[in-house]
Each structure stands twice: as structure tokens, then as C-alpha cells.
Motif scaffolding. Structure first.
Motif, PDB file in Angstrom:
ATOM      1  N   CYS A  63       0.849  -1.188   0.000  1.00  0.00           N
ATOM      2  CA  CYS A  63       0.000   0.000   0.000  1.00  0.00           C
ATOM      3  C   CYS A  63       0.887   1.242   0.000  1.00  0.00           C
ATOM      4  CB  CYS A  63      -0.936  -0.002   1.210  1.00  0.00           C
ATOM      5  SG  CYS A  63      -0.156   0.486   2.763  1.00  0.00           S
ATOM      6  N   SER A  64       0.291   2.383  -0.211  1.00  0.00           N
ATOM      7  CA  SER A  64       1.057   3.628  -0.341  1.00  0.00           C
ATOM      8  C   SER A  64       1.712   4.059   0.966  1.00  0.00           C
ATOM      9  CB  SER A  64       0.152   4.751  -0.853  1.00  0.00           C
ATOM     10  OG  SER A  64      -0.949   4.948   0.023  1.00  0.00           O
ATOM     11  N   LYS A  65       1.312   3.478   2.074  1.00  0.00           N
ATOM     12  CA  LYS A  65       1.888   3.837   3.374  1.00  0.00           C
ATOM     13  C   LYS A  65       2.866   2.788   3.887  1.00  0.00           C
ATOM     14  CE  LYS A  65      -0.686   7.523   3.609  1.00  0.00           C
ATOM     15  NZ  LYS A  65      -0.085   8.868   3.467  1.00  0.00           N
ATOM     16  N   ALA A  66       3.074   1.730   3.122  1.00  0.00           N
ATOM     17  CA  ALA A  66       3.967   0.656   3.565  1.00  0.00           C
ATOM     18  C   ALA A  66       5.388   0.919   3.085  1.00  0.00           C
ATOM     19  CB  ALA A  66       3.489  -0.689   3.047  1.00  0.00           C
ATOM     20  N   PRO A  67       6.378   0.610   3.906  1.00  0.00           N
ATOM     21  CA  PRO A  67       7.774   0.791   3.473  1.00  0.00           C
ATOM     22  C   PRO A  67       8.195  -0.317   2.527  1.00  0.00           C
ATOM     23  CG  PRO A  67       7.699  -0.200   5.652  1.00  0.00           C
ATOM     24  CD  PRO A  67       6.273   0.106   5.286  1.00  0.00           C
ATOM     25  N   GLY A  68       9.316  -0.091   1.858  1.00  0.00           N
ATOM     26  CA  GLY A  68       9.873  -1.132   1.016  1.00  0.00           C
ATOM     27  C   GLY A  68       9.968  -0.735  -0.437  1.00  0.00           C
ATOM     28  N   ALA A  69      10.217  -1.725  -1.281  1.00  0.00           N
ATOM     29  CA  ALA A  69      10.413  -1.503  -2.710  1.00  0.00           C
ATOM     30  C   ALA A  69       9.246  -2.113  -3.471  1.00  0.00           C
ATOM     31  CB  ALA A  69      11.736  -2.133  -3.151  1.00  0.00           C
ATOM     32  N   GLY A  70       9.301  -1.985  -4.780  1.00  0.00           N
ATOM     33  CA  GLY A  70       8.275  -2.595  -5.624  1.00  0.00           C
ATOM     34  C   GLY A  70       7.075  -1.693  -5.835  1.00  0.00           C
ATOM     35  N   ASP A  71       6.117  -2.207  -6.566  1.00  0.00           N
ATOM     36  CA  ASP A  71       4.931  -1.431  -6.907  1.00  0.00           C
ATOM     37  C   ASP A  71       4.020  -1.241  -5.716  1.00  0.00           C
ATOM     38  OD1 ASP A  71       4.798  -0.685  -9.785  1.00  0.00           O
ATOM     39  OD2 ASP A  71       5.192  -2.818 -10.061  1.00  0.00           O
ATOM     40  N   GLU A  72       3.264  -0.169  -5.765  1.00  0.00           N
ATOM     41  CA  GLU A  72       2.324   0.125  -4.685  1.00  0.00           C
ATOM     42  C   GLU A  72       0.964   0.505  -5.261  1.00  0.00           C
ATOM     43  OE1 GLU A  72       2.564   4.767  -3.539  1.00  0.00           O
ATOM     44  OE2 GLU A  72       4.344   3.622  -2.926  1.00  0.00           O
ATOM     45  N   ASN A 101      -3.634   3.570  12.435  1.00  0.00           N
ATOM     46  CA  ASN A 101      -3.555   5.031  12.459  1.00  0.00           C
ATOM     47  C   ASN A 101      -3.617   5.645  11.063  1.00  0.00           C
ATOM     48  OD1 ASN A 101      -3.058   5.391  15.394  1.00  0.00           O
ATOM     49  ND2 ASN A 101      -1.187   4.226  14.944  1.00  0.00           N
ATOM     50  N   CYS A 102      -4.019   4.856  10.076  1.00  0.00           N
ATOM     51  CA  CYS A 102      -4.069   5.341   8.696  1.00  0.00           C
ATOM     52  C   CYS A 102      -5.399   6.038   8.426  1.00  0.00           C
ATOM     53  CB  CYS A 102      -3.885   4.176   7.732  1.00  0.00           C
ATOM     54  SG  CYS A 102      -3.915   4.670   5.990  1.00  0.00           S
ATOM     55  N   LYS A 103      -5.333   7.181   7.750  1.00  0.00           N
ATOM     56  CA  LYS A 103      -6.537   7.944   7.433  1.00  0.00           C
ATOM     57  C   LYS A 103      -7.162   7.522   6.103  1.00  0.00           C
ATOM     58  CE  LYS A 103      -5.124  12.037  10.049  1.00  0.00           C
ATOM     59  NZ  LYS A 103      -4.851  13.502  10.005  1.00  0.00           N
ATOM     60  N   ALA A 127       8.657  -4.313   5.749  1.00  0.00           N
ATOM     61  CA  ALA A 127       8.981  -3.695   4.458  1.00  0.00           C
ATOM     62  C   ALA A 127       8.962  -4.741   3.354  1.00  0.00           C
ATOM     63  CB  ALA A 127      10.350  -3.017   4.528  1.00  0.00           C
ATOM     64  N   LEU A 128       8.438  -4.343   2.202  1.00  0.00           N
ATOM     65  CA  LEU A 128       8.359  -5.241   1.060  1.00  0.00           C
ATOM     66  C   LEU A 128       9.671  -5.186   0.293  1.00  0.00           C
ATOM     67  CD1 LEU A 128       6.348  -7.127  -0.464  1.00  0.00           C
ATOM     68  CD2 LEU A 128       5.875  -5.177  -1.945  1.00  0.00           C
ATOM     69  N   ARG A 129      10.237  -6.356   0.056  1.00  0.00           N
ATOM     70  CA  ARG A 129      11.509  -6.396  -0.661  1.00  0.00           C
ATOM     71  C   ARG A 129      11.325  -6.025  -2.128  1.00  0.00           C
ATOM     72  NH1 ARG A 129      15.502 -11.685  -1.136  1.00  0.00           N
ATOM     73  NH2 ARG A 129      17.076 -10.708  -2.493  1.00  0.00           N
ATOM     74  N   GLY A 130      10.246  -6.516  -2.737  1.00  0.00           N
ATOM     75  CA  GLY A 130       9.990  -6.208  -4.146  1.00  0.00           C
ATOM     76  C   GLY A 130      10.663  -7.202  -5.069  1.00  0.00           C
ATOM     77  N   ALA A 131      10.060  -7.419  -6.207  1.00  0.00           N
ATOM     78  CA  ALA A 131      10.613  -8.358  -7.191  1.00  0.00           C
ATOM     79  C   ALA A 131      11.658  -7.659  -8.048  1.00  0.00           C
ATOM     80  CB  ALA A 131       9.493  -8.910  -8.076  1.00  0.00           C
TER      81      ALA A 131
END
Length: 324
Positions: free
Chosen positions: A97-106, A137-139, A171-175
Motif C-alpha cells: 500500500c502507499s503507506k507501507a515501506p519497502g520496494a516494488g509497486d504500490e 492510524n491510517c486515514k 517492508a516489502l523487498r519487491g521483485a
């Protein structure tokens, strides 16, 4: 409103668009017995009003979380699913999601992941990794997002039972993505953004209100693609028992025109009516079950062959009102 105002409005809505609403597929507008308020119950921001027996979305309150689109039984509320599907493919089943850390598509919010999107991606990659931020805590979507995503995944298993979903806050590592894929995605995204900035021009009214239900939404097409890759499915469908009066209620309330009634002339006899079901268009919403006057309709599971075969004959006979 002029062209410039349309362009400005379209640009602003790119950051926070509201779902597209197709009234003929809404159970409220179909006058289904018991109605439906699932979209309103799922919305975390009280942005949906149902008082006029239709869905009205407050564009100020709507955050585009997508929760209403995932739970809508008639698929009357939709976000474009193509871009989400493309990102899942590019990430090889990983997305955040747009608030999650990491790499790759969101994507804006994991609430936009519908059962069809998850089923199609799961049928291709097997295991899906979905990363979310601090939902409590996400709006945008709020604390119910993880639970709602798990529900959508459970629904997706009706169309591809073998899929698995790993939901994480890490955090998402991403492909890994090659240069060609990277530049292709970049230019493709630019073209889509430019296309969305062009205002929709009014089209001539050539189709009736009823005919719009025949348009198969992307959600149903994705479910069918997933089912094609599965060995077995748990696709919902209806069955009709003895006692059916062949009245038009089930066909009237069906949000996707999955149920249709045809009139057939029998030589030397009175005319018969036939109830048929396009199984791949059935959402299992239960509108016909609740609305059937003699209460002879029930929900069952379809076999994989029934999903891809021609329309299934549910009931045939001469209506009792022919004797009146």
C-alpha cells in the motif's frame, strides 16, 4: 463546465478518485428484498449515503480506500482493475500500500484488492505477498484493512482454491525488474495518466437502463480467468426447486443478468417458459434467493464445467397464471 475545468477536476481526482457507480447493478436500485448496505457498512469514513435508494458518494469524505468495491455483491462500485493487475504481475505477486515501506509497486490502499484481482494473481503466482502500513492510524483505510483483505482472499479462493496470501507489515523487498520492464512500465504509466486526464465526453443514449447489466465487469472476467487455471472451483450459483411459478422476479433483481427467462412455443401445447443461468455471471449475491415469492431458490456450488459451459437450464414449465 469548460474543458479547462474538466482537466483540472480530472487531475485532482487522480489523487483521490471515487469509485465508478453502475446503478443497474446495485441491489438497492434492483429493489431486491432486504436491500443491501454492505458498501455503507464497509466505508470507514461515512462517505456513502443510501437514503435515496441509490449509492451517493461524498467526494470530500471518500479516501479511495476501495473497501466498498470489494464487498459490493452486484459489482456496482468499481475502480479500474487493469492497473492493479498489471502491478501485481510486474511484482510477481508482491504489492504494497502507499503507506507501507519497502520496494516494488504500490497501490493506494490494499482495500482496492477485490476477490477477482486476488484470484487471478494467485492463479498465476500461487502465493501473494501484500504489505500494509500502520492501518490502525491510517486515514485512508483504517484498522479494518487487514481483516477485510483476508476476507477478500477467502472469497477469491472460490475461484482459485489453491491461492495463498501472506499479509505483512514488514517492508516489502519487491521483485527484481529488468531495464526493459522498468522503462515499459514507466512509459505505460505515463500514457495511462495522460488518458485519465482527458475528460469523459457524454455518449449518446443508445442502450436502455436494463441493457447495461449485460456489460460484464472486469471483476467477473478476472474471476473467470482464475477459474480457467483451477482444477476445481467453488463458484456460487443458484438452483431452482419444484414450485417455481416462472415469474420474472429473479430476473428483475439479478444485478448482472445472470438469470434470464425465455419464452418457448411448444407445438400443440401452451407456451413454456425456461429459466436459464449464465454461471460465470453469477456473483452469489443472494438477491434472487431473498426475493423469490415461493422461496424455491437456493445457493449451491457450480462445477468447473458449468462455469464454462453454455447457459444452464434451471427450470422449465408452463406458468400457473396461464390457467387464469
Amino acid at each position: 463546465m469548460g474543458l479547462f475545468d474538466n482537466l483540472v477536476g480530472a487531475f485532482l481526482k487522480l489523487t483521490d478518485p471515487t469509485p465508478e457507480y453502475t446503478g443497474p447493478r446495485c441491489l438497492l436500485e434492483r429493489n431486491s428484498v432486504g436491500g443491501c448496505d454492505k458498501c455503507q457498512q464497509a466505508c470507514p469514513h461515512e462517505a456513502i449515503n443510501l437514503q435515496s435508494f441509490t449509492v451517493e458518494i461524498d467526494e470530500v469524505k471518500c479516501t479511495s480506500c476501495g473497501l466498498c468495491t470489494a464487498v459490493c455483491p452486484g459489482i456496482a462500485l468499481e475502480f479500474p482493475l487493469g492497473p492493479i493487475q498489471e502491478k501485481l504481475h510486474r511484482g510477481q505477486g508482491q504489492i504494497r500500500c502507499s503507506k507501507a515501506p519497502g520496494a516494488g509497486d504500490e497501490i493506494h490502499c490494499l482495500g482496492q484488492l477485490t476477490p477477482g484481482v486476488l484470484a487471478e494473481a494467485g492463479s498465476r503466482f500461487g502465493v501473494l505477498t501484500l504489505a500494509h502500513g500502520d492501518c490502525a492510524n491510517c486515514k485512508i483505510g483504517g484498522p479494518t484493512i487487514p481483516e477485510r483483505v483476508q476476507w477478500a482472499a477467502q472469497e477469491a479462493r472460490k475461484y482459485f482454491p489453491g491461492m495463498q496470501v501472506h499479509l505483512q507489515q514488514d517492508a516489502l523487498r519487491g521483485a527484481e525488474v529488468g531495464r526493459r520492464e522498468f522503462f515499459g512500465a514507466m512509459f505505460g504509466g505515463a500514457k495511462r495518466s495522460a488518458a485519465e486526464l482527458v475528460p469523459n465526453l457524454p455518449l449518446p443514449q443508445t442502450e436502455s437502463y436494463e441493457d447495461r447489466r449485460s456489460d460484464r465487469p472486469a471483476e467477473l472476467r478476472l474471476r473467470k480467468v482464475a477459474a480457467h487455471r483451477a482444477e476445481v472451483v467453488h463458484w456460487p450459483r443458484i438452483a431452482v426447486a419444484e414450485g417455481c411459478t416462472l415469474c420474472p422476479v429473479c430476473t428483475n433483481v439479478c444485478p448482472t443478468k445472470a438469470v434470464e427467462r425465455e419464452r418457448e412455443a411448444v407445438e400443440g401445447l401452451s407456451e413454456e417458459y425456461v429459466l436459464k443461468l449464465n454461471v460465470s455471471a453469477c456473483t452469489g449475491c443472494g438477491a434472487c434467493v431473498e426475493s423469490c415469492p415461493p422461496q424455491v431458490i437456493s445457493l449451491v456450488e457450480a462445477s468447473r464445467d458449468e462455469v464454462f459451459d453454455q447457459a444452464l437450464e434451471l427450470f422449465r414449465g408452463t406458468p400457473p397464471w396461464y390457467d387464469l
